[in-house]
Design an enzyme around this catalytic site. Structure first.
Site, PDB file in Angstrom:
ATOM      1  N   LYS A 116       0.842  -1.264   0.103  1.00  0.00           N
ATOM      2  CA  LYS A 116      -0.015  -0.066  -0.083  1.00  0.00           C
ATOM      3  C   LYS A 116       0.833   1.257   0.106  1.00  0.00           C
ATOM      4  CE  LYS A 116      -3.945  -2.062   2.088  1.00  0.00           C
ATOM      5  NZ  LYS A 116      -5.021  -2.161   3.127  1.00  0.00           N
ATOM      6  N   GLU A 200      -1.324   7.811   7.649  1.00  0.00           N
ATOM      7  CA  GLU A 200      -2.194   8.732   7.203  1.00  0.00           C
ATOM      8  C   GLU A 200      -3.105   9.441   7.881  1.00  0.00           C
ATOM      9  OE1 GLU A 200      -3.153   6.326   2.937  1.00  0.00           O
ATOM     10  OE2 GLU A 200      -4.594   6.284   4.280  1.00  0.00           O
ATOM     11  N   HIS A 208     -17.144   6.044   0.521  1.00  0.00           N
ATOM     12  CA  HIS A 208     -16.409   4.963  -0.029  1.00  0.00           C
ATOM     13  C   HIS A 208     -16.919   4.798  -1.494  1.00  0.00           C
ATOM     14  CE1 HIS A 208     -13.814   1.291   0.205  1.00  0.00           C
ATOM     15  NE2 HIS A 208     -14.271   1.361  -0.943  1.00  0.00           N
ATOM     16  N   LYS A 237     -18.505  -4.430   3.079  1.00  0.00           N
ATOM     17  CA  LYS A 237     -19.674  -3.646   2.511  1.00  0.00           C
ATOM     18  C   LYS A 237     -20.895  -4.630   2.706  1.00  0.00           C
ATOM     19  CE  LYS A 237     -16.076  -2.183  -0.779  1.00  0.00           C
ATOM     20  NZ  LYS A 237     -15.442  -2.648  -2.122  1.00  0.00           N
ATOM     21  N   ARG A 292      -8.608  -7.525  -8.779  1.00  0.00           N
ATOM     22  CA  ARG A 292      -9.347  -8.695  -8.860  1.00  0.00           C
ATOM     23  C   ARG A 292     -10.892  -8.339  -9.299  1.00  0.00           C
ATOM     24  NH1 ARG A 292     -12.635  -8.075  -4.438  1.00  0.00           N
ATOM     25  NH2 ARG A 292     -11.356  -7.350  -2.491  1.00  0.00           N
ATOM     26  N   VAL A 295     -16.689  -8.351  -5.450  1.00  0.00           N
ATOM     27  CA  VAL A 295     -18.126  -9.017  -5.034  1.00  0.00           C
ATOM     28  C   VAL A 295     -19.258  -8.018  -5.859  1.00  0.00           C
ATOM     29  CG1 VAL A 295     -19.960  -9.401  -3.240  1.00  0.00           C
ATOM     30  CG2 VAL A 295     -17.449  -9.819  -3.044  1.00  0.00           C
TER      31      VAL A 295
END
Length: 460
Positions: A116, A200, A208, A237, A292, A295
């Site tokens: 990241k 951060e 989001h 989520k 990827r 969902v």
């Protein structure tokens, strides 16, 4: 095009991949654990192969067994779906070494974007806005304290190799920074074998927003619009929709351009998602890239008409995208509700068991993704999601009404589910006007659960 693909996953995403392969004339081999021997993917695939016992570490996460199965069944490619090994750079690398196509980006790309802090620095270099924070990996807690003072509290300390919410700690003031750093470092080292941390500024309860990307190996990169995934519980989520009502036209244009810059910066190839947070002042920041299929990919498919799994497979086969950005048209509004085997009244306790009766909704603009059937068993070994209900309508309010009707019709007996909880969310005033951020469920879950209990008592 591939002749045969191994599906290294289970449940609804395995069925989604399987159906797409059938439409494309591609044979499939379903890899399954002993626990999943009676599941639909096993029954509908061209062939199936047992890869081990129920625990995922001994089956769906066993790279050697999956590779051996792919070779034994003469598969040219492996589709990892989402979860499990879908973002595992080592597995993608092993596929490459064995002459098997990993349907996704290269191992180098996964490794690059999985780090990241490295991804954050790459985005900064190419003009993609990132959350204010540290420059590189933090040496120790003292450097973390200095950085926190510079960017302003509250801050969040994150594992560079993190995922799933692990290796992350919040510090609200200087008295908390040392403990946040040391506990995050210990957890990251234990979970990922890597204790590197960065810092951060914490954006409290943002929206989001994520952008769907498709990129081929011939230099073509397009976006397929954005999704609002702010409805989350403990970073998971629950409900997603497209387009994002919270964005103005100017913000949407900016965030889509930023996503394309992000994909170009890392020379991305495959289907992917660039994720952003949107703060209360309307500023957006890159947070990560998911290498990827997601969902929630069906909501994008519903508003664009593009089959993302099909495009993902075509790209992996070396083909060019069959359309340009100007060919992508957006129509109406789509909403997805994740149906989980859990009890919201008992802190969302997972509820595995046997489904004694099942009825899925249908109708114009209603889509169901599931591997469930009457008599099937929901396993305690895997994720509790049992289905996804997706609706599409000309506008957002029409989509909400359609989803309410779909949830009213959906019937699952034998196990507890969150169907009623989702239904109640769709009647919440804040949700109806689009005033939902990532803190919505943290603030409203208890009230929603009580409302459901009161409604049931009133009907009895």
């Amino acid at each position: 095009m591939f002749r045969r693909i191994l599906i290294a996953n289970r449940g609804e995403i395995a069925m989604r991949i399987l159906r797409c392969c059938q439409e494309m004339g591609i044979e499939t081999v379903a890899a399954y654990s002993e626990e999943d021997a009676d599941t639909l993917p096993v029954q509908f695939a061209t062939e199936s192969v047992c890869i081990g016992p129920a625990p995922a570490a001994k089956s769906y996460l066993d790279q050697n067994v999956l590779l051996a199965a792919a070779k034994a069944y003469h598969c040219e490619a492996i589709h990892p779906g989402y979860g499990f090994l879908s973002e595992n750079a080592d597995f993608a690398g092993q596929c490459e070494k064995n002459g098997i196509v990993f349907i996704g980006p290269s191992s180098g790309m996964i490794r690059s974007m999985g780090d990241k802090q490295r991804a954050r620095e790459l985005m900064k270099k190419h003009g993609v806005p990132v959350v204010p924070g540290s420059d590189g990996i933090l040496k120790d807690w003292r450097e973390a304290a200095e950085t926190a003072t510079r960017v302003g509290y509250p801050v969040i300390v994150k594992a560079s190799a993190g995922g799933g919410g692990r290796g992350m700690r919040i510090a609200c003031d200087a008295s908390e920074i040392r403990n946040a750093f040391e506990s995050a470092q210990a957890e990251a080292a234990a979970a990922f074998g890597n204790g590197d941390l960065y810092l951060e500024k914490l954006i409290p309860h943002p929206h989001h927003i994520e952008v769907q990307i498709l990129a081929d190996a011939h230099g073509h990169i397009i976006h397929l619009g954005e999704r609002d995934c702010s409805m989350q519980r403990r970073n998971q989520k629950l409900l997603e929709e497209s387009p994002a009502r919270v964005l103005s036209a100017k913000q949407r244009e900016g965030i889509l351009r930023a996503a394309l810059r992000a994909a170009k910066a890392c020379r991305y190839v495959s289907a992917g998602t660039v994720e952003f947070v949107l703060d209360r002042e309307g500023r957006y920041y890159f947070i990560e890239m998911n290498t990827r299929i997601q969902v929630e990919h069906p909501v994008t498919e519903m508003v664009t008409g593009v089959d993302l799994i099909r495009e993902q497979i075509r790209i992996a086969a070396g083909l060019e995208l069959g359309f340009k950005q100007s060919d992508v048209h957006f129509s109406g509004h789509a909403i997805e509700c994740r149906i989980n085997a859990e009890n919201p009244a008992q802190d969302f306790r997972p509820c595995p068991g046997t489904v004694s009766f099942l009825h899925f909704p249908a109708g114009c603009g209603v889509r169901v993704e599931s591997a469930l059937y009457p008599g099937s068993r929901v396993s305690p070994y895997y994720d509790s999601m049992i289905a996804k209900i997706i609706v599409h309508a000309p506008g957002r309010l029409e989509a909400i009404r359609k989803m309410r009707v779909a949830l009213e019709e959906m019937t699952v007996k034998g196990i507890d589910t969150n169907i009623e909880f989702q239904y109640l969310i769709l009647h919440n005033t804040d949700f109806l006007v689009g005033n939902v951020d990532t803190g919505f469920l943290e603030k409203n879950t208890d009230a929603i659960v009580r409302w459901g209990e009161e409604s049931r008592r009133g009907r009895s």
